[in-house]
Scaffold this active site. Structure first.
Site, mmCIF file in Angstrom:
data_model
loop_
_atom_site.group_PDB
_atom_site.id
_atom_site.type_symbol
_atom_site.label_atom_id
_atom_site.label_comp_id
_atom_site.label_asym_id
_atom_site.label_seq_id
_atom_site.Cartn_x
_atom_site.Cartn_y
_atom_site.Cartn_z
ATOM 1 N N GLN A 22 0.837 -1.207 0.000
ATOM 2 C CA GLN A 22 0.000 0.000 0.000
ATOM 3 C C GLN A 22 0.871 1.256 0.000
ATOM 4 O OE1 GLN A 22 -2.131 -1.141 3.484
ATOM 5 N NE2 GLN A 22 -0.301 -1.228 4.756
ATOM 6 N N ASP B 122 -7.936 -4.985 13.737
ATOM 7 C CA ASP B 122 -7.746 -3.534 13.608
ATOM 8 C C ASP B 122 -7.236 -3.275 12.198
ATOM 9 O OD1 ASP B 122 -7.083 -0.901 13.734
ATOM 10 O OD2 ASP B 122 -5.578 -1.098 15.302
ATOM 11 N N SER B 123 -8.158 -3.258 11.252
ATOM 12 C CA SER B 123 -7.756 -3.237 9.842
ATOM 13 C C SER B 123 -8.100 -1.911 9.183
ATOM 14 C CB SER B 123 -8.490 -4.352 9.103
ATOM 15 O OG SER B 123 -9.862 -4.024 9.000
ATOM 16 N N THR B 124 -7.652 -1.797 7.930
ATOM 17 C CA THR B 124 -8.106 -0.701 7.071
ATOM 18 C C THR B 124 -9.510 -1.045 6.565
ATOM 19 O OG1 THR B 124 -6.966 -1.832 5.271
ATOM 20 C CG2 THR B 124 -5.761 -0.089 6.349
ATOM 21 N N HIS C 156 -8.764 3.517 19.458
ATOM 22 C CA HIS C 156 -7.960 2.460 20.085
ATOM 23 C C HIS C 156 -8.552 2.011 21.418
ATOM 24 C CE1 HIS C 156 -4.541 3.712 17.270
ATOM 25 N NE2 HIS C 156 -5.004 2.537 16.896
#
Ligand code: AG3
Length: 284
Positions: A35, A160-162, A66
């Site tokens: 990316q 915890d991704s895009t 978070h």
């Protein structure tokens, strides 16, 4: 038309809108095998990390995301000792997970090592727990990790991704959820960032359906503000084969660490779904 000098803009082409931050300078830009990562210094939000044109983390507001991606799931689990974070390369989720004393091992499985290396340089606060002896940082494909891990390995998995495009696409499908369920111990819980309730409702509906058919009979979506993400309103979804009807509220009230957003009342409030959302999900 959006390339305005002195501003970073993320355009939401499907929602006729955009979000801009005034920037002082661009500090870094690189194309990794996975990316494009950019780092900006902004006027008010502090440093900003952008991946493939999408805002990921700013110094000013990442605590909302978070804290809400970690504390609700960890205080819902009865005794979270082993935690995996899939993605989360900026290490902000890892830091929050390690605030929990019950956690004995936290493994972050990030596909793109450059995200973490740049976070170490530009977001050192997020990386302050990386040397905790309980932390392990792996730079491999999270999909493969859950596919190849033995059953009953972990108590909590935080995804915890895009957004669900590019490298993160496979993290939103049934095969992945089945692998996660197999890796979870009895009572285990999966937590996944689940995009904007306003902009991405069909995605959230399908996530619930697919999670359910993978065996996650119990699911809860938690809502929180996130002003640098599309629509400014975000969500996380937790899922388990076991009931999720209560969280360790007494423990939250006595938590031995500081938070800036999360507390027991926020946890309760975040679970309350708006009317349109309840209607959309009543059959999922
Ligand atoms: N992960 C969720 C980012 C989604 C943002 N989407 C967007 N800007 N279009 C954030 C990673 C924080 N650890």
């Amino acid at each position: 038309m959006f390339e305005q000098e002195g501003w970073f803009t993320e355009v939401y082409p499907h929602h006729g809108s955009a979000f801009s931050l005034r920037v002082k300078e661009k500090l870094h830009e690189e194309q990794t095998p996975f990316q494009k990562i950019e780092i900006y210094d902004t006027e008010w939000f502090g440093k900003l990390m952008v991946i493939d044109g999408c805002t990921m983390v700013s110094e000013r507001e990442n605590f909302l995301y978070h804290e809400m991606m970690t504390h609700p799931v960890l205080y819902t689990h009865s005794s979270p000792e082993t935690v995996w974070i899939i993605g989360g390369g900026d290490c902000g989720s890892l830091r929050e997970v390690l605030r929990h004393r019950e956690v004995k091992t936290a493994v972050q499985i990030e596909i793109d090592e450059r995200v973490t290396r740049l976070a170490e340089t530009y977001f050192p606060d997020l990386c302050e727990s990386n040397r905790d002896p309980r932390a392990e940082l792996l730079f491999i494909d999270g999909l493969r990790w859950v596919k190849e891990s033995p059953p009953n390995s972990v108590d909590v998995i935080v995804v915890d991704s895009t957004d669900p495009v590019g490298p993160a696409e496979g993290l939103f499908n049934e095969a992945f959820y089945r692998d996660c369920l197999r890796c979870l111990r009895p009572g285990g819980i999966l937590a996944q960032q689940s995009e904007s309730p306003l902009f991405h409702l069909p995605l959230i509906e399908s996530m619930h359906r697919v999670m359910r058919s993978a065996g996650f009979a119990h699911r809860q979506t938690l809502f929180f503000p996130q002003c640098i993400y599309p629509s400014g309103w975000w969500s996380g979804t937790i899922a388990s084969a076991s009931p999720l009807d209560r969280f360790r509220e007494e423990d939250v009230r006595a938590k031995p660490f500081d938070t800036r957003y999360y507390n027991a009342d926020i946890h309760r409030a975040a679970l309350i779904a708006p009317e349109f959302f309840r209607k959309a999900l009543q059959h999922s």
